[in-house]
Design an enzyme around this catalytic site. Structure first.
Site, PDB file in Angstrom:
ATOM      1  N   SER A 184       1.612  -7.378  -1.398  1.00 38.11           N
ATOM      2  CA  SER A 184       2.633  -6.870  -0.470  1.00 38.11           C
ATOM      3  C   SER A 184       3.160  -7.963   0.454  1.00 38.11           C
ATOM      4  CB  SER A 184       2.062  -5.734   0.381  1.00 38.11           C
ATOM      5  OG  SER A 184       1.206  -6.219   1.405  1.00 38.11           O
ATOM      6  N   ASP A 208      -5.951  -0.939   6.956  1.00 39.36           N
ATOM      7  CA  ASP A 208      -5.315  -1.782   5.961  1.00 39.36           C
ATOM      8  C   ASP A 208      -6.219  -3.009   5.857  1.00 39.36           C
ATOM      9  OD1 ASP A 208      -2.983  -1.528   4.411  1.00 39.36           O
ATOM     10  OD2 ASP A 208      -1.817  -2.855   5.709  1.00 39.36           O
ATOM     11  N   ALA A 232       1.649   3.298  10.253  1.00 44.62           N
ATOM     12  CA  ALA A 232       2.925   3.572  10.878  1.00 44.62           C
ATOM     13  C   ALA A 232       3.477   4.874  10.286  1.00 44.62           C
ATOM     14  CB  ALA A 232       3.902   2.420  10.611  1.00 44.62           C
ATOM     15  N   GLU A 242      -1.174  -2.050  -4.157  1.00 44.63           N
ATOM     16  CA  GLU A 242      -0.780  -1.594  -2.818  1.00 44.63           C
ATOM     17  C   GLU A 242      -1.274  -0.174  -2.645  1.00 44.63           C
ATOM     18  OE1 GLU A 242      -0.504  -1.945   0.128  1.00 44.63           O
ATOM     19  OE2 GLU A 242       1.565  -2.425   0.696  1.00 44.63           O
ATOM     20  N   LYS A 247      -8.571   0.336   2.787  1.00 45.73           N
ATOM     21  CA  LYS A 247      -7.638   0.569   1.676  1.00 45.73           C
ATOM     22  C   LYS A 247      -6.803  -0.675   1.425  1.00 45.73           C
ATOM     23  CE  LYS A 247      -4.225   2.579   4.729  1.00 45.73           C
ATOM     24  NZ  LYS A 247      -3.392   1.360   4.760  1.00 45.73           N
ATOM     25  N   HIS A 307      -0.517  -9.628   6.855  1.00 46.56           N
ATOM     26  CA  HIS A 307      -1.036  -8.791   7.945  1.00 46.56           C
ATOM     27  C   HIS A 307      -2.355  -8.174   7.511  1.00 46.56           C
ATOM     28  CE1 HIS A 307       1.083  -6.046   5.242  1.00 46.56           C
ATOM     29  NE2 HIS A 307       0.214  -5.135   5.630  1.00 46.56           N
ATOM     30  N   CYS A 360       2.015   4.295   6.195  1.00 47.21           N
ATOM     31  CA  CYS A 360       0.663   4.791   5.898  1.00 47.21           C
ATOM     32  C   CYS A 360       0.395   6.178   6.453  1.00 47.21           C
ATOM     33  CB  CYS A 360      -0.363   3.767   6.353  1.00 47.21           C
ATOM     34  SG  CYS A 360      -0.274   2.276   5.311  1.00 47.21           S
ATOM     35  N   HIS A 401      -6.419  -6.153   3.602  1.00 45.42           N
ATOM     36  CA  HIS A 401      -5.860  -6.938   2.505  1.00 45.42           C
ATOM     37  C   HIS A 401      -6.597  -8.253   2.267  1.00 45.42           C
ATOM     38  CE1 HIS A 401      -2.554  -4.187   2.411  1.00 45.42           C
ATOM     39  NE2 HIS A 401      -1.922  -4.643   3.465  1.00 45.42           N
ATOM     40  N   ASP A 433      -4.861   3.354  10.505  1.00 46.27           N
ATOM     41  CA  ASP A 433      -4.472   1.945  10.683  1.00 46.27           C
ATOM     42  C   ASP A 433      -4.109   1.572  12.123  1.00 46.27           C
ATOM     43  OD1 ASP A 433      -4.742   2.311   7.977  1.00 46.27           O
ATOM     44  OD2 ASP A 433      -2.811   1.451   7.424  1.00 46.27           O
TER      45      ASP A 433
HETATM   46  C1  VGL Z   1       1.451  -0.320   6.701  1.00 44.64           C
HETATM   47  C2  VGL Z   1       3.216  -1.684   6.106  1.00 44.64           C
HETATM   48  C3  VGL Z   1       2.372  -2.484   5.372  1.00 44.64           C
HETATM   49  C4  VGL Z   1       0.950   0.859   7.469  1.00 44.64           C
HETATM   50  C5  VGL Z   1       0.607  -1.101   5.952  1.00 44.64           C
HETATM   51  O1  VGL Z   1      -0.257   0.884   7.814  1.00 44.64           O
HETATM   52  O2  VGL Z   1       1.763   1.770   7.759  1.00 44.64           O
HETATM   53  N1  VGL Z   1       2.756  -0.611   6.765  1.00 44.64           N
HETATM   54  N2  VGL Z   1       1.075  -2.171   5.287  1.00 44.64           N
HETATM   55 ZN    ZN Z   2      -0.357  -3.526   4.495  1.00 40.41          ZN
END
Ligand code: VGL
Ligand code: ZN
Length: 193
Positions: free
Chosen positions: A65, A57, A136, A108, A101, A76, A140, A59, A15
């Site tokens: 989420s 990510d 992060a 989620e 994903k 996001h 993830c 979405h 990500d």
């Molecule tokens: C993530 C928060 C929400 C990540 C993804 O990629 O770590 N964190 N969606």
């Molecule tokens: Zn996310």
């Protein structure tokens, strides 16, 4: 110590997307600092014939989420928006395998292994060592690393200087590192060769 990669190694970039970097919708402090470090690992992967996987990510606009649906996060990484793009400075090889994903509105998925496809691809390619960096640390990266440690015969290395945490609560990133270590992942300080 420096690390040579071979065709039985794979790099998983988790990500590394604009929305998780400074200026993005869900910016991680210093998120873009992972980019030059990962570029060095990408160069080593190309040199040694290692495969590169990049998760994203991905979405839908009404993902569960998001805060408007009672979730934890501001909107996001909405599919096909600039925020969902990989960081512009990330030198992804042309043959990078992109793993999308959390692309269903009502599901989620923090882990890049959620669909099962990535594990199959690693197995089919005979990958023995997986090197993980990205964003992060406490979401993830952690979820992906914990899943990776469950794959028989796969050594999982976390590139510590190539990850950054959201730290919703201070200490979350540190705790995530510890959880990954306890699950059997190797916290890796070496530079690529
Ligand atoms: C993530 C928060 C929400 C990540 C993804 O990629 O770590 N964190 N969606
Ligand atoms: Zn996310």
């Amino acid at each position: 110590m420096s690390m040579k990669l071979t065709s039985s190694d794979a790099l998983l970039l988790v990500d590394v997307q604009s929305d998780f970097c400074p200026g993005g919708a869900l910016a991680v402090t210093d998120g873009d600092a992972v980019v030059p470090v990962l570029n060095a690992w990408i160069a080593a992967a190309r040199q040694g014939g290692a495969k590169v996987f990049a998760s994203r990510d991905w979405h839908p606009a009404d993902h569960l989420s998001f805060a408007e649906r009672g979730g934890l996060w501001p909107p996001h990484c909405v599919q096909n928006t600039p925020g969902a793009a990989f960081h512009v400075d990330l030198n992804l090889p042309e043959d990078t395998v992109v793993v999308s994903k959390a692309d269903q509105a009502d599901h989620e998925a923090y882990s890049a292994f959620d669909s099962g496809e990535l594990a199959d691809q690693l197995g089919a390619a005979g990958i023995q060592r997986l090197w993980v960096g990205g964003l992060a640390t406490d979401y993830c990266v952690k979820a992906s690393v914990l899943d990776a440690t469950q794959i028989p015969g796969l050594d999982v290395h976390v590139i510590v200087d190539a990850i950054r945490a959201v730290d919703v609560t201070p200490g979350d990133g540190k705790a995530a590192l510890e959880a990954m270590r306890e699950a059997g992942a190797i916290l890796e300080d070496a530079a690529p060769a």
